[in-house]
Design a protein around this motif. Structure first.
Motif, mmCIF file in Angstrom:
data_model
loop_
_atom_site.group_PDB
_atom_site.id
_atom_site.type_symbol
_atom_site.label_atom_id
_atom_site.label_comp_id
_atom_site.label_asym_id
_atom_site.label_seq_id
_atom_site.Cartn_x
_atom_site.Cartn_y
_atom_site.Cartn_z
ATOM 1 N N GLY A 63 -37.862 0.136 -42.856
ATOM 2 C CA GLY A 63 -38.897 1.110 -42.523
ATOM 3 C C GLY A 63 -39.176 1.098 -41.030
ATOM 4 O O GLY A 63 -39.147 0.041 -40.410
ATOM 5 N N THR A 64 -39.445 2.260 -40.471
ATOM 6 C CA THR A 64 -39.621 2.366 -39.020
ATOM 7 C C THR A 64 -41.061 2.772 -38.652
ATOM 8 O O THR A 64 -41.316 3.224 -37.541
ATOM 9 N N LEU A 65 -41.950 2.580 -39.580
ATOM 10 C CA LEU A 65 -43.340 3.008 -39.400
ATOM 11 C C LEU A 65 -44.231 1.991 -40.092
ATOM 12 O O LEU A 65 -44.027 1.706 -41.271
ATOM 13 N N GLY A 66 -45.154 1.380 -39.349
ATOM 14 C CA GLY A 66 -45.978 0.370 -40.013
ATOM 15 C C GLY A 66 -47.204 -0.027 -39.220
ATOM 16 O O GLY A 66 -47.356 0.310 -38.040
ATOM 17 N N ILE A 67 -48.098 -0.741 -39.912
ATOM 18 C CA ILE A 67 -49.313 -1.251 -39.275
ATOM 19 C C ILE A 67 -49.504 -2.713 -39.686
ATOM 20 O O ILE A 67 -49.004 -3.130 -40.737
ATOM 21 N N ALA A 68 -50.208 -3.471 -38.841
ATOM 22 C CA ALA A 68 -50.377 -4.903 -39.108
ATOM 23 C C ALA A 68 -51.749 -5.352 -38.645
ATOM 24 O O ALA A 68 -52.388 -4.685 -37.821
#
Ligand code: AGP
Length: 606
Positions: A63-68
């Motif tokens: 995946g090339t889209l994320g939040i942390a």
């Protein structure tokens, strides 16, 4: 405190998110999590450090889209369920949130009534469900976040991911968020530190901003739906790489960086010919300064201790009333604000919520506030719009060291500047300038020959409690020493002005109790000696911080000398052995020196 990192672009998101979290680690936290979108949104979260999260992650998270997120618990205990990211009931929305939603109880109740099962005890989770509810209206992520946040009361830095949209929507109200603009990729972070490896082009979101990110675009608007005035800027070079190098801990590294940090702070800001300070960012000329009726300084923790030293210096040199205030108390006491007075907000991070509220209180009542700030572009620096950057460079250990020194140096220069415009002679000004300019070299000299720190550690490490005493300008230094030892070695510490000891704390003393005295060779030294005698008479062991060659050395059981310096800048020398005692005691006790339990580097909740 809580940290946010997000990514959207052509690269795999998970490694970037984990590296982003690692760079936020210094802020302090108790759990971590990431969410990556690849068709559905995969969420992984865990109590503990980033390293603990890694142990539960699958070998690959495409995946090339994320939040942390890194969490520092406020609502709900430290559990996996309460860690962020939080998912909405149908899994269409996943959010990370910093700040506090004050009407969370009401939102949670209304969600429960609608049949939504909440899976955590947090205030943040409610936002994920409300956004999903709003998304069902028009399937527009930006509008869904806008409508949801209009129902919320409190503070937020929030990022939302959507199962059916390749976008991140983020918003700020009271909790910092910075967008990093790369080439065909965007980053989002709550701290500039995590962005420096990727880009220098940034947008500091302002309160009330909402941003919709794709890999190639940023659309800014306001929560109300209008046009945002927020502009893009370049990240200051001060936020460059700061790695440990040869040092075992950031705290030790930062103690050793003090000579250069102070040089950086005073360079170009001292007018030797005129015997004055030259702090241009204050935007105050001598005739303004001559009219100032009083000065108020605000800060928390170490910054408050530095503010207390500033108070003493301003009164001494300018002969105008000055008062240091603990920020968290300030606004609740309904203070009287004189718009002609000078107010200083002293802060390393520039994000401390208590100090932000105190500034807003002053501004609301017509007063002006000047920042004494380390982090360039931080919320407080921008809210004040004027002041002094202390130029310590990045400080990553939770225990503040070099920022304290630079706050004191900056406030000394201000005291000198205002003093010269009203009271002191050019000759006295030149003497102080000479003293300040000697400090970096003298700190180096001390660091090369630190004295019996280990003997002091042996006396304090198993003590039930440690008493720190000092008089005059050394009383706040004693407070700072106590704060350092308490926060990283978890030993109860009490700091008092030495003369006050006999009015109460003396009851604590018994055979062998360690008492640390800060006693430079100044006009109150003789009085301090009386307090030493009173302690010794009760069997206390005296650890004495004094000036080299001073006969007071015969009064201590463990004597640590610092090079003699101008009395008014002695805190810049006497604080260093106290920092080292705290550091080595924490090490001896096996404590996590850089990331002490329960603490956060910047405290962004009130
Ligand atoms: C200092 O060692 C502490 N960790 C803490 O007291 C700190 O000084 C305080 O939270 C204020 O932070 P600020 O300077 O970023 O406003």
């Amino acid at each position: 405190m809580c940290g946010i990192f997000g990514y959207i672009g052509p690269h795999q998101a998970a490694p970037l998110l984990l590296e982003g979290l690692r760079r936020l680690e210094y802020r302090g936290y108790d759990s971590t999590g990431i969410a990556v979108k690849n068709g559905t949104i995969n969420v992984h979260k865990k109590v503990g450090k980033v390293q603990d999260l890694r142990t539960v992650l699958p070998s690959s998270i495409p995946g090339t889209l994320g939040i942390a997120h890194t969490r520092w618990a406020t609502h709900g205990g430290v559990t996996d369920e309460n860690a962020h990211p939080h998912e909405s009931a149908e899994g269409k929305v996943v959010i990370v949130h910093n700040g506090i939603i004050e009407n969370a109880r009401m939102l949670r109740t209304s969600l429960s009534v609608q049949g939504v099962a909440l899976s955590s005890e947090t205030d943040s989770e409610a936002l994920a469900h409300v956004i999903e509810r709003e998304l069902s209206v028009d399937n527009n992520p930006e509008e869904a976040v806008r409508r949801a946040l209009r129902q919320a009361r409190g503070t937020w830095g929030i990022c939302a991911l959507f199962k059916d949209h390749d976008t991140i929507v983020c918003a700020r109200n009271g909790s910092p968020l910075i967008i990093g603009q790369g080439v065909d990729e965007m980053f989002i972070s709550s701290d500039p530190h995590a962005l420096t490896a990727h880009t220098q082009q940034v947008i500091y979101l302002e309160d009330g901003d909402l941003a919709t990110l794709t890999a190639t675009s940023v659309k800014l608007s306001t929560l109300k739906g209008g046009k945002s005035q927020t502009k893009s800027s370049i990240l200051e070079s001060e936020w460059g790489e700061s790695e440990l190098g040869e040092f075992p801990h950031f705290m030790l590294k930062e103690i050793y960086e003090q000579p250069d940090a102070i040089r950086h702070c005073i360079s170009g800001r001292l007018d030797r010919a005129g015997g004055s300070g030259r702090l241009g960012g204050l935007k105050l000329n001598p005739s303004d300064l001559a009219k100032v009726p009083h000065v108020r300084l605000l800060g928390c923790g170490t910054s408050y201790n530095a503010a207390e030293i500033g108070q003493l210096l301003i009164e001494k040199l300018a002969r105008i009333p000055a008062m240091a205030h603990i920020s968290s108390e300030f606004r609740h006491n309904d203070p009287v604000i004189n718009p002609s007075a000078l107010h200083f907000a002293v802060t390393q991070s520039g994000e401390t919520a208590d100090t932000l509220s105190a500034i807003k209180e002053i501004q609301l009542k017509g007063g002006n506030v000047h920042g004494v700030v380390n982090v360039v572009g931080s919320s407080i620096a921008r809210l004040c719009g004027q002041g002094v950057y202390i130029h310590s460079g990045p400080e990553q250990a939770v225990a503040s060291t070099k920022a304290f020194s630079n706050m004191v140096a900056a406030l000394s220069m201000f005291a000198l500047q205002v003093g010269r415009s009203r009271n002191i002679s050019k000759e006295r000004g030149v003497e102080l300038i000479h003293g300040l300019q000697q400090v970096p070299h003298l700190v180096e000299e001390y660091l090369a020959n630190q004295g019996p720190i280990q003997e002091a550690v042996d006396l304090v490490k198993d003590a039930k409690s440690v008493l720190f005493l000092g008089r005059g300008i050394s009383a706040p230094v004693a407070q700072e020493g106590a704060l350092k030892l308490m926060e990283i070695a978890y030993i109860p510490c009490l700091a008092y002005p030495a003369g006050e000891m006999k009015h109460g704390p003396i009851a604590l003393l018994e055979e062998g109790s360690p008492v640390i005295f800060v006693a430079p060779n100044d006009h109150v030294k003789a009085k301090t000696v009386s307090a030493i005698h009173e302690c010794r008479a009760r069997g206390a062991k005296i650890i004495l911080i004094h000036e080299e060659g001073d006969e007071i050395a015969q009064e201590g059981d463990v004597c640590i000398s610092v090079p003699p310096v101008h009395n008014l800048v002695s805190p810049l020398l006497t604080v260093v052995p106290l920092q080292l005692i705290a550091y080595h005691t924490a090490l001896a006790l096996g404590c996590d020196v850089d990331r002490p339990r329960n603490l956060a580097k910047s405290v962004t909740v009130e």
